[in-house]
Design a protein around this motif. Structure first.
Motif, PDB file in Angstrom:
ATOM      1  N   VAL A 242    -107.416 -57.633 157.069  1.00 43.57           N
ATOM      2  CA  VAL A 242    -106.448 -56.987 157.957  1.00 43.57           C
ATOM      3  C   VAL A 242    -106.104 -57.903 159.116  1.00 43.57           C
ATOM      4  O   VAL A 242    -104.941 -58.066 159.499  1.00 43.57           O
ATOM      5  CB  VAL A 242    -106.992 -55.642 158.457  1.00 43.57           C
ATOM      6  CG1 VAL A 242    -106.103 -55.078 159.558  1.00 43.57           C
ATOM      7  CG2 VAL A 242    -107.111 -54.651 157.306  1.00 43.57           C
ATOM      8  N   GLU A 265    -112.547 -44.525 144.864  1.00 50.02           N
ATOM      9  CA  GLU A 265    -112.627 -44.807 146.305  1.00 50.02           C
ATOM     10  C   GLU A 265    -112.833 -46.291 146.541  1.00 50.02           C
ATOM     11  O   GLU A 265    -112.222 -46.889 147.434  1.00 50.02           O
ATOM     12  CB  GLU A 265    -113.773 -44.007 146.922  1.00 50.02           C
ATOM     13  CG  GLU A 265    -113.919 -44.250 148.425  1.00 50.02           C
ATOM     14  CD  GLU A 265    -115.096 -43.480 149.018  1.00 50.02           C
ATOM     15  OE1 GLU A 265    -115.361 -43.657 150.210  1.00 50.02           O
ATOM     16  OE2 GLU A 265    -115.725 -42.697 148.269  1.00 50.02           O
ATOM     17  N   GLY A 268    -109.629 -48.334 146.245  1.00 49.95           N
ATOM     18  CA  GLY A 268    -108.838 -48.356 147.466  1.00 49.95           C
ATOM     19  C   GLY A 268    -109.390 -49.312 148.495  1.00 49.95           C
ATOM     20  O   GLY A 268    -108.643 -49.945 149.248  1.00 49.95           O
ATOM     21  N   GLN A 269    -110.725 -49.453 148.517  1.00 53.26           N
ATOM     22  CA  GLN A 269    -111.342 -50.383 149.459  1.00 53.26           C
ATOM     23  C   GLN A 269    -111.109 -51.828 149.041  1.00 53.26           C
ATOM     24  O   GLN A 269    -110.990 -52.720 149.875  1.00 53.26           O
ATOM     25  CB  GLN A 269    -112.845 -50.093 149.545  1.00 53.26           C
ATOM     26  CG  GLN A 269    -113.177 -48.740 150.154  1.00 53.26           C
ATOM     27  CD  GLN A 269    -114.649 -48.405 150.029  1.00 53.26           C
ATOM     28  OE1 GLN A 269    -115.408 -49.092 149.353  1.00 53.26           O
ATOM     29  NE2 GLN A 269    -115.057 -47.318 150.685  1.00 53.26           N
ATOM     30  N   PRO A 272    -106.985 -52.534 150.201  1.00 48.13           N
ATOM     31  CA  PRO A 272    -106.809 -51.547 151.274  1.00 48.13           C
ATOM     32  C   PRO A 272    -105.378 -51.493 151.805  1.00 48.13           C
ATOM     33  O   PRO A 272    -105.090 -51.931 152.927  1.00 48.13           O
ATOM     34  CB  PRO A 272    -107.782 -52.043 152.335  1.00 48.13           C
ATOM     35  CG  PRO A 272    -107.775 -53.534 152.165  1.00 48.13           C
ATOM     36  CD  PRO A 272    -107.621 -53.769 150.689  1.00 48.13           C
ATOM     37  N   VAL A 273    -104.483 -50.949 151.010  1.00 46.97           N
ATOM     38  CA  VAL A 273    -103.062 -50.953 151.381  1.00 46.97           C
ATOM     39  C   VAL A 273    -102.833 -50.257 152.717  1.00 46.97           C
ATOM     40  O   VAL A 273    -102.128 -50.776 153.596  1.00 46.97           O
ATOM     41  CB  VAL A 273    -102.231 -50.266 150.281  1.00 46.97           C
ATOM     42  CG1 VAL A 273    -100.757 -50.201 150.695  1.00 46.97           C
ATOM     43  CG2 VAL A 273    -102.375 -51.013 148.966  1.00 46.97           C
ATOM     44  N   ASP A 274    -103.424 -49.088 152.896  1.00 51.25           N
ATOM     45  CA  ASP A 274    -103.169 -48.308 154.112  1.00 51.25           C
ATOM     46  C   ASP A 274    -103.733 -48.983 155.358  1.00 51.25           C
ATOM     47  O   ASP A 274    -103.261 -48.722 156.474  1.00 51.25           O
ATOM     48  CB  ASP A 274    -103.766 -46.907 153.961  1.00 51.25           C
ATOM     49  CG  ASP A 274    -103.006 -46.059 152.946  1.00 51.25           C
ATOM     50  OD1 ASP A 274    -101.803 -46.343 152.741  1.00 51.25           O
ATOM     51  OD2 ASP A 274    -103.611 -45.158 152.340  1.00 51.25           O
ATOM     52  N   ALA A 275    -104.734 -49.836 155.192  1.00 53.60           N
ATOM     53  CA  ALA A 275    -105.330 -50.509 156.345  1.00 53.60           C
ATOM     54  C   ALA A 275    -104.513 -51.712 156.808  1.00 53.60           C
ATOM     55  O   ALA A 275    -104.667 -52.168 157.944  1.00 53.60           O
ATOM     56  CB  ALA A 275    -106.757 -50.958 156.011  1.00 53.60           C
ATOM     57  N   THR A 278     -98.316 -52.802 159.181  1.00 50.13           N
ATOM     58  CA  THR A 278     -96.956 -52.666 158.654  1.00 50.13           C
ATOM     59  C   THR A 278     -96.127 -53.891 159.000  1.00 50.13           C
ATOM     60  O   THR A 278     -96.453 -54.651 159.910  1.00 50.13           O
ATOM     61  CB  THR A 278     -96.283 -51.409 159.224  1.00 50.13           C
ATOM     62  OG1 THR A 278     -96.265 -51.509 160.649  1.00 50.13           O
ATOM     63  CG2 THR A 278     -97.042 -50.155 158.796  1.00 50.13           C
ATOM     64  N   ASP A 298    -102.691 -48.095 144.402  1.00 54.31           N
ATOM     65  CA  ASP A 298    -101.557 -47.563 145.144  1.00 54.31           C
ATOM     66  C   ASP A 298    -100.259 -48.030 144.479  1.00 54.31           C
ATOM     67  O   ASP A 298    -100.158 -49.160 144.000  1.00 54.31           O
ATOM     68  CB  ASP A 298    -101.644 -48.070 146.588  1.00 54.31           C
ATOM     69  CG  ASP A 298    -100.620 -47.424 147.492  1.00 54.31           C
ATOM     70  OD1 ASP A 298     -99.428 -47.777 147.363  1.00 54.31           O
ATOM     71  OD2 ASP A 298    -101.013 -46.578 148.320  1.00 54.31           O
ATOM     72  N   ARG A 300     -97.670 -49.021 145.636  1.00 53.60           N
ATOM     73  CA  ARG A 300     -97.049 -50.163 146.302  1.00 53.60           C
ATOM     74  C   ARG A 300     -97.606 -51.491 145.808  1.00 53.60           C
ATOM     75  O   ARG A 300     -97.070 -52.562 146.136  1.00 53.60           O
ATOM     76  CB  ARG A 300     -97.238 -50.047 147.812  1.00 53.60           C
ATOM     77  CG  ARG A 300     -96.443 -48.925 148.451  1.00 53.60           C
ATOM     78  CD  ARG A 300     -96.918 -48.646 149.868  1.00 53.60           C
ATOM     79  NE  ARG A 300     -98.209 -47.949 149.883  1.00 53.60           N
ATOM     80  CZ  ARG A 300     -98.834 -47.533 150.980  1.00 53.60           C
ATOM     81  NH1 ARG A 300     -98.276 -47.771 152.178  1.00 53.60           N
ATOM     82  NH2 ARG A 300     -99.987 -46.894 150.914  1.00 53.60           N
TER      83      ARG A 300
END
Length: 319
Positions: A242, A265, A268-269, A272-275, A278, A298, A300
């Motif tokens: 990140v 889970e 996702g880790q 980590p798209v959401d982390a 933007t 995801d 995306r």
């Protein structure tokens, strides 16, 4: 030719291609020519020397004799005299248990359907001859490019080395030498490419605990050929990835996963798209490797089907 073997050559070969067929450094062939009279007899229309089928058969016999314990000068004398019998019989090329063949420096990886260049690379690796591995790969990368070299030569050899270790528990030294030598050669190849186009960088990484980062170096070299700036970061924790994305404003993130995640889970880790921060500009999110085969990613994230596919996805994003 006295040993009765064919190299499968269909056209005269330059020193680099001939060396790749045999799994030796080009300088080795030049030395054999200067010192022992095993220079190529073929010539191009322009007068450049090339190794024809008879030359290649002599070189292969020379290699067999040296592998069986003959000194190079003695081996060359016997080659020129047509004596094809290795010291102590024909053990140097006789099939060993499990379909492997004994040779100089140990056991040669089994690659029955691979091209001659792949078998040559495997022989060099089996001898733990890092110099020859560098030389063979370096010339192939220049002549064919990273993608073709990876698909037709390098990947088959790496798969064979991995299978040998899984099946026999032997050859970890060969696998490690290959990994180190290939990484160094790919870095050198990247350094020889034209300066990347200006713009945002592509970050190449793996999930925490996944140390299979060689594909990242292959991808970086292929992107360099497309003048796409990229940086290999290796395996990173989420927080570090990140931070790197935020600081560089990366145009793309590629995550290679060799091993499948244990749970949805963890998937996702691993990506980590959401982390990720933007971005106003488009950012390519690409996954690659067998670890993603059964993971639910995801929407995306695009899972690349091959090295060429990953290069296209990452190079196409505006920087």
């Amino acid at each position: 030719m006295a040993d009765g073997r064919s190299t499968g050559s269909t056209a005269p070969l330059g020193v680099g291609a001939a060396a790749a067929r045999l799994g030796v450094a080009p300088e080795t062939l030049r030395s054999w020519g200067r010192r022992y009279g095993l220079a190529p007899n073929g010539r191009t229309a322009g007068g450049h020397r090339r190794y024809d089928d008879e030359d290649m058969a002599r070189l292969l016999l020379m290699q067999r004799l040296v592998a069986s314990g003959a000194a190079p000068a003695e081996a060359a004398r016997r080659v020129l005299a047509g004596d094809s019998q290795p010291l102590g019989g024909d053990q140097a090329t006789a099939p060993a248990a499990g379909g492997r063949r004994a040779g100089a420096g140990g056991t040669v990886l089994a690659l029955p359907d691979a091209p001659p260049e792949a078998r040559g690379l495997a022989r060099a690796a089996a001898r733990l001859d890092a110099g020859a591995v560098h030389s063979i790969l370096g010339e192939l990368l220049v002549e064919r490019g990273t993608i073709a070299t990876w698909d037709t030569v390098l990947r088959p050899v790496l798969v064979a080395a991995g299978l040998r270790w899984e099946q026999t528990g032997a050859g970890i030294d060969v696998e490690h030498l290959l990994s180190e030598a290939v990484t160094e050669t790919l870095r050198a190849h990247r350094a020889c490419q034209r300066k990347p186009d200006a713009g945002r960088i592509v970050l190449l990484t793996s999930p925490p605990g996944d140390w299979h980062v060689l594909p990242l170096h292959v991808l970086a070299a292929a992107l360099a050929e497309r003048r796409t700036p990229a940086q290999v970061l290796g395996q990173l924790p989420v927080s570090a990835l990140v931070s790197a994305v935020r600081r560089t404003g990366a145009s793309g993130v590629f995550i290679w996963s060799q091993r499948p995640p244990q749970s949805a889970e963890q998937t996702g880790q691993q990506f980590p798209v959401d982390a990720l921060p933007t971005s106003r500009a488009p950012r390519a999110l690409v996954a690659g490797g067998p670890g993603w085969a059964h993971g639910v990613l995801d929407r995306r994230v695009v899972v690349s089907e091959s090295l060429a596919d990953a290069v296209d996805l990452l190079a196409a994003t505006p920087r």
